[in-house]
Design an enzyme around this catalytic site. Structure first.
Site, short mmCIF file in Angstrom:
data_model
loop_
_atom_site.label_atom_id
_atom_site.label_comp_id
_atom_site.label_asym_id
_atom_site.label_seq_id
_atom_site.Cartn_x
_atom_site.Cartn_y
_atom_site.Cartn_z
N GLY A 1 0.83 -1.19 0.00
CA GLY A 1 0.00 0.00 0.00
C GLY A 1 0.86 1.24 0.00
O GLY A 1 1.97 1.25 -0.55
N CYS A 2 0.38 2.30 0.63
CA CYS A 2 1.13 3.55 0.69
C CYS A 2 2.52 3.30 1.29
O CYS A 2 2.64 2.74 2.37
CB CYS A 2 0.36 4.55 1.54
SG CYS A 2 1.30 6.04 1.94
N PHE A 3 3.55 3.75 0.59
CA PHE A 3 4.89 3.45 1.07
C PHE A 3 5.28 4.24 2.31
O PHE A 3 6.24 3.89 3.00
CB PHE A 3 5.96 3.59 -0.01
CG PHE A 3 5.90 4.79 -0.92
CD1 PHE A 3 5.35 5.99 -0.52
CD2 PHE A 3 6.42 4.70 -2.20
CE1 PHE A 3 5.33 7.10 -1.37
CE2 PHE A 3 6.39 5.79 -3.06
CZ PHE A 3 5.85 7.00 -2.64
#
Length: 226
Positions: A53-55
């Site tokens: 997902g969002c890093f």
């Protein structure tokens, strides 16, 4: 699906007019069992790549793990000419937001990193997305970079599937390693540089707190950001 920039814009608007979040973050974290197969790794620094997902949150969690000397946000799965935030956000490049970790196996092995990843970072039953972020660029994936990581990752996924710790089917995939491209400078150590950002406080701070609670021996409070 809306790119994360649209989700973030909504969160910022929300923060100005309401104290309640638009969507509810996960209130619990499932602790995966230890891997049945321990990684047999050479001495000296090793690298591993995870997409979850969002890093921002993936990087933040692993930056607080003892034995991890570097966690770099970036893109994996596509080509060099599309390895930028705007292009990746379109969801058509083949890239996933990913994090490349440099670690010392004498302090934390690859199977330890897997356990943290599945226990704290992701919901492995979500397909092409994590939390508020949707699209193939937010898929959860293990990216082994050598034969030993491939062996351990395959064994660990099989163990998790047999354990049935989650209600849904595990959809986290193993992807072949391609080139990793570091993300733009403003994405690096985003949580450190933007600790009050609404997205960070709602989605990512709880992940770091879960790491501290579930893996106290592996948690380190401080690290040197870029």
């Amino acid at each position: 699906m809306a790119p994360r920039s649209a989700v973030l814009a909504f969160f910022l608007l929300l923060a100005a007019c309401d104290s309640a979040p638009a969507v509810q973050a996960s209130e619990s974290v499932t602790l995966a069992p230890p891997a049945q197969v321990s990684a047999q790794e050479p001495s000296g620094p090793q690298q591993a790549v995870f997409a979850g997902g969002c890093f921002w949150g993936v990087e933040a969690v692993f930056s607080h793990v003892k034995g991890v000397s570097s966690a770099v946000s970036g893109y994996h799965g596509g080509t060099a000419n599309t390895a930028n935030y705007d292009k990746v956000g379109e969801g058509t490049t083949g890239h996933a937001e990913a994090v490349r970790i440099t670690y010392d196996p004498a302090q934390v092995r690859y199977d330890d990193l897997l356990r943290i990843f599945f226990s704290v970072v992701i919901d492995p039953t979500q397909t092409d997305g994590q939390g508020p972020d949707h699209g193939p660029q937010y898929r959860a994936a293990l990216v082994p970079i050598n034969a030993e990581q491939q062996r351990v990752a395959s064994a660990y996924l099989a163990q998790l599937g047999a354990a049935k710790l989650w209600r849904g089917r595990i959809t986290t995939r193993i992807e072949p390693y391609r080139a990793f491209y570091a993300a733009e400078a403003y994405h690096q150590d985003f949580m450190v540089h933007n600790p009050t950002h609404p997205y960070i406080t709602y989605w990512d701070v709880p992940k770091v707190e879960a790491l501290k609670k579930l893996f106290p021996a592996a948690y380190k409070a401080d690290f040197t950001p870029r």
